[in-house]
Scaffold this motif. Structure first.
Motif, short mmCIF file in Angstrom:
data_model
loop_
_atom_site.label_atom_id
_atom_site.label_comp_id
_atom_site.label_asym_id
_atom_site.label_seq_id
_atom_site.Cartn_x
_atom_site.Cartn_y
_atom_site.Cartn_z
N ARG A 32 0.82 -1.21 0.00
CA ARG A 32 0.00 0.00 0.00
C ARG A 32 0.86 1.27 0.00
O ARG A 32 0.35 2.37 -0.23
CB ARG A 32 -0.94 0.02 1.22
CG ARG A 32 -2.10 -0.96 1.10
CD ARG A 32 -3.18 -0.63 2.12
NE ARG A 32 -2.70 -0.77 3.49
CZ ARG A 32 -2.86 -1.87 4.23
NH1 ARG A 32 -3.49 -2.93 3.71
NH2 ARG A 32 -2.41 -1.92 5.46
N ASP A 33 2.14 1.12 0.29
CA ASP A 33 3.04 2.26 0.32
C ASP A 33 3.22 2.82 -1.09
O ASP A 33 3.23 2.07 -2.08
CB ASP A 33 4.40 1.83 0.89
CG ASP A 33 5.38 2.97 1.02
OD1 ASP A 33 5.33 3.67 2.03
OD2 ASP A 33 6.19 3.16 0.08
N ARG A 34 3.42 4.13 -1.22
CA ARG A 34 3.55 4.78 -2.52
C ARG A 34 4.85 4.40 -3.24
O ARG A 34 4.91 4.46 -4.47
CB ARG A 34 3.49 6.30 -2.37
CG ARG A 34 2.14 6.84 -2.04
CD ARG A 34 2.13 8.36 -1.98
NE ARG A 34 2.51 8.95 -3.25
CZ ARG A 34 3.61 9.67 -3.47
NH1 ARG A 34 4.47 9.88 -2.48
NH2 ARG A 34 3.87 10.17 -4.66
N GLY A 35 5.87 4.04 -2.47
CA GLY A 35 7.16 3.78 -3.10
C GLY A 35 7.59 2.34 -3.12
O GLY A 35 8.31 1.91 -4.02
N MET A 36 7.19 1.56 -2.12
CA MET A 36 7.71 0.20 -1.96
C MET A 36 7.53 -0.69 -3.19
O MET A 36 8.49 -1.34 -3.64
CB MET A 36 7.09 -0.47 -0.74
CG MET A 36 7.58 0.07 0.58
SD MET A 36 9.31 -0.33 0.90
CE MET A 36 9.31 -0.26 2.69
N PRO A 37 6.33 -0.79 -3.78
CA PRO A 37 6.18 -1.69 -4.93
C PRO A 37 7.13 -1.34 -6.08
O PRO A 37 7.63 -2.23 -6.78
CB PRO A 37 4.71 -1.50 -5.35
CG PRO A 37 4.02 -1.03 -4.11
CD PRO A 37 5.04 -0.18 -3.40
N PHE A 38 7.41 -0.06 -6.26
CA PHE A 38 8.31 0.35 -7.33
C PHE A 38 9.76 0.02 -6.99
O PHE A 38 10.56 -0.30 -7.89
CB PHE A 38 8.13 1.85 -7.60
CG PHE A 38 6.79 2.20 -8.17
CD1 PHE A 38 6.53 2.04 -9.52
CD2 PHE A 38 5.77 2.64 -7.34
CE1 PHE A 38 5.29 2.35 -10.05
CE2 PHE A 38 4.52 2.95 -7.86
CZ PHE A 38 4.28 2.80 -9.22
N LEU A 39 10.12 0.08 -5.72
CA LEU A 39 11.46 -0.34 -5.31
C LEU A 39 11.63 -1.84 -5.49
O LEU A 39 12.71 -2.32 -5.88
CB LEU A 39 11.71 0.07 -3.86
CG LEU A 39 11.90 1.57 -3.63
CD1 LEU A 39 11.87 1.90 -2.13
CD2 LEU A 39 13.21 2.06 -4.24
N PHE A 40 10.57 -2.60 -5.21
CA PHE A 40 10.63 -4.05 -5.45
C PHE A 40 10.82 -4.34 -6.94
O PHE A 40 11.58 -5.23 -7.33
CB PHE A 40 9.36 -4.72 -4.94
CG PHE A 40 9.09 -4.52 -3.48
CD1 PHE A 40 10.11 -4.28 -2.57
CD2 PHE A 40 7.79 -4.57 -2.99
CE1 PHE A 40 9.86 -4.08 -1.22
CE2 PHE A 40 7.52 -4.39 -1.64
CZ PHE A 40 8.56 -4.14 -0.76
N LEU A 41 10.11 -3.58 -7.78
CA LEU A 41 10.24 -3.76 -9.23
C LEU A 41 11.66 -3.41 -9.69
O LEU A 41 12.23 -4.11 -10.55
CB LEU A 41 9.22 -2.89 -9.95
CG LEU A 41 9.25 -2.92 -11.49
CD1 LEU A 41 9.03 -4.34 -12.01
CD2 LEU A 41 8.20 -1.97 -12.06
N GLU A 42 12.22 -2.35 -9.13
CA GLU A 42 13.59 -1.98 -9.48
C GLU A 42 14.57 -3.11 -9.14
O GLU A 42 15.51 -3.39 -9.90
CB GLU A 42 14.01 -0.70 -8.74
CG GLU A 42 13.30 0.56 -9.19
CD GLU A 42 13.80 1.08 -10.53
OE1 GLU A 42 14.15 0.27 -11.40
OE2 GLU A 42 13.84 2.30 -10.68
N ALA A 43 14.36 -3.74 -8.00
CA ALA A 43 15.24 -4.84 -7.60
C ALA A 43 15.22 -5.95 -8.64
O ALA A 43 16.26 -6.50 -9.03
CB ALA A 43 14.82 -5.37 -6.23
N PHE A 44 14.02 -6.30 -9.11
CA PHE A 44 13.86 -7.36 -10.12
C PHE A 44 14.59 -6.99 -11.41
O PHE A 44 15.35 -7.79 -11.97
CB PHE A 44 12.38 -7.59 -10.40
CG PHE A 44 12.10 -8.64 -11.44
CD1 PHE A 44 11.86 -9.96 -11.07
CD2 PHE A 44 12.07 -8.32 -12.79
CE1 PHE A 44 11.61 -10.94 -12.03
CE2 PHE A 44 11.83 -9.29 -13.75
CZ PHE A 44 11.59 -10.60 -13.37
#
Length: 427
Positions: free
Chosen positions: A247-259
């Motif tokens: 639900r965080d505004r940034g976390m899902p995008f940071l996870f995507l960057e890691a991938f």
């Protein structure tokens, strides 16, 4: 002759005594930490960072020591490049799955105990893999290595964010990530050079012994947690913790960057060996292992980028390092081997800087279920390694190095879009 022998014996005794004294000093520093955070320059900081450095070192040594061996494994078991890459992909894939489990376990049982068991188990499984007679047996043990290492990867960043003074988290995270880069370099360097002189099984056995020694030192030097608060282990808490981060505004995008970033990085190192071993280069296996010296650039860039982020903010500089990776990738497309090496160096520098910033960013944004936040980031990180690292084999057969580079470029352009268009706007 007797005088020379006595002198040598005395010198060895002094060296042993000095090493023992240094070890005792580190253990004493780890024991005198007060109830506050661990601060740079204060007792406890040095043994903490050395222990976590060794943990990061062992993780990447054990995971990536098989990369230079892939062409050798192709010959030993009569398999193609994509199948040989499974020796790495099954380890990183199981590590990714394990991260979803070991993170919540550490939230319930504690940080140091989970990390210690993880390192010991991974070293033992690596030694067993060296003795496996069949390809399927090697893959099973490699999968267990990855599953074991999830216990350190899921917890180390959380430990840093909990125990280190917030003023020094960026620098400390960079130093921890530098252990990854040196470990990855050492694993590739040791295996790439040794396999020219001894069978690949002996090579893996030596690496397993090195990891076992590192695990023992990790256990002796790492201070116990002071700020850990147990979180009951049940599925409701686990699922609610995951939901908070998505639900965080940034976390899902940071996870995507890691991938995306890790997928591109592993793909480059998986298949560059096949390019250089083939015509017109036909370099030795030892030289392929020496390529891992490029990791030294990541050792410096990760700590430097963390310190830079503490001063200027991650959102302002993160995307620049992705551009650097693209530049390095473009340089590898030229034919001269000197330019290929320069391209790898630039690419590696940018990757470790970007990874250091993204991983530290996750730790700072996580206000609860911090172990699960690290787990989700690293799940994406190693899933990218497993999926993209194997898919790269199809692009190798389709278009050689240019096909592989095109695949990596797509991953990096997607990462750049996420970084420049979304993460740059975060507070």
């Amino acid at each position: 002759m007797s005088r020379h022998t006595n002198s040598t014996s005395s010198s060895s005794s002094l060296q042993s005594s000095s090493a023992h004294a240094a070890n005792q000093q580190l253990e004493q520093e780890a024991a005198v930490i007060e109830s506050g955070f661990i601060e740079r320059g204060k007792p406890g900081y040095r043994p903490t960072m050395l222990a976590l450095f060794l943990g990061a070192f062992s993780t990447f040594v054990l995971l990536y020591c098989v990369q230079p061996l892939m062409p050798i494994l192709s010959e030993a078991f009569d398999i193609d490049a994509a199948t040989s890459s499974l020796s790495l992909s099954v380890a990183t894939g199981m590590l990714a799955v394990g991260l979803l489990i070991t993170g919540p376990i550490s939230d319930a049982l504690g940080r140091k105990s989970v990390m210690s068991v993880a390192l010991l188990a991974a070293a033992i499984f690596s030694l067993l893999a060296a003795a496996m007679p069949s390809w399927s047996g090697v893959l099973v043990l490699r999968a267990l290595v990855g599953l074991s290492l999830s216990g350190l990867c899921a917890v180390a960043m959380t430990y840093l964010n909990e125990e280190i003074d917030p003023r020094y988290v960026g620098l400390s995270m960079g130093l921890y990530i530098s252990g990854n880069s040196i470990g990855g370099m050492s694993g590739r360097l040791i295996s790439g050079v040794m396999v020219d002189w001894v069978p690949w099984r002996w090579t893996l056995a030596v690496i397993g012994i090195v990891a076992l020694v590192a695990a023992v030192l990790f256990i002796r030097w790492l201070p116990p947690s002071k700020h850990f608060t147990p979180r009951p282990l049940n599925w409701r808490n686990v699922l609610s913790g995951f939901a908070v981060h998505f639900r965080d505004r940034g976390m899902p995008f940071l996870f995507l960057e890691a991938f995306l970033l890790m997928g591109g990085f592993v793909t480059l190192y998986n298949y560059i060996a096949y390019r250089l071993l083939a015509e017109p280069y036909s370099v030795s296996q030892a030289l392929v292992g020496v390529l891992s010296i490029a990791y030294l650039s990541g050792t410096w860039s990760s700590a430097w980028a963390g310190s830079l982020a503490d001063r200027h903010g991650r959102q302002r500089i993160f995307w620049l390092f992705i551009v650097m990776m693209l530049v390095g990738l473009a340089v590898t497309l030229f034919s001269p081997i000197s330019l290929i090496l320069i391209g790898i160096l630039i690419f590696t520098f940018g990757f470790f800087a970007a990874h250091s910033l993204a991983s530290g960013w996750v730790g700072q944004r996580a206000t609860q279920a911090k172990g699960q936040a690290s787990s989700l980031y690293l799940f994406s990180y190693y899933l990218g390694s497993s999926v993209a690292g194997t898919l790269g084999g199809a692009f190798w057969y389709w278009g050689g190095w240019h096909g592989v580079a095109a695949f990596i470029a797509v991953l990096l352009l997607a990462a750049l879009a996420v970084g420049a268009l979304h993460l740059r706007r975060l507070a």
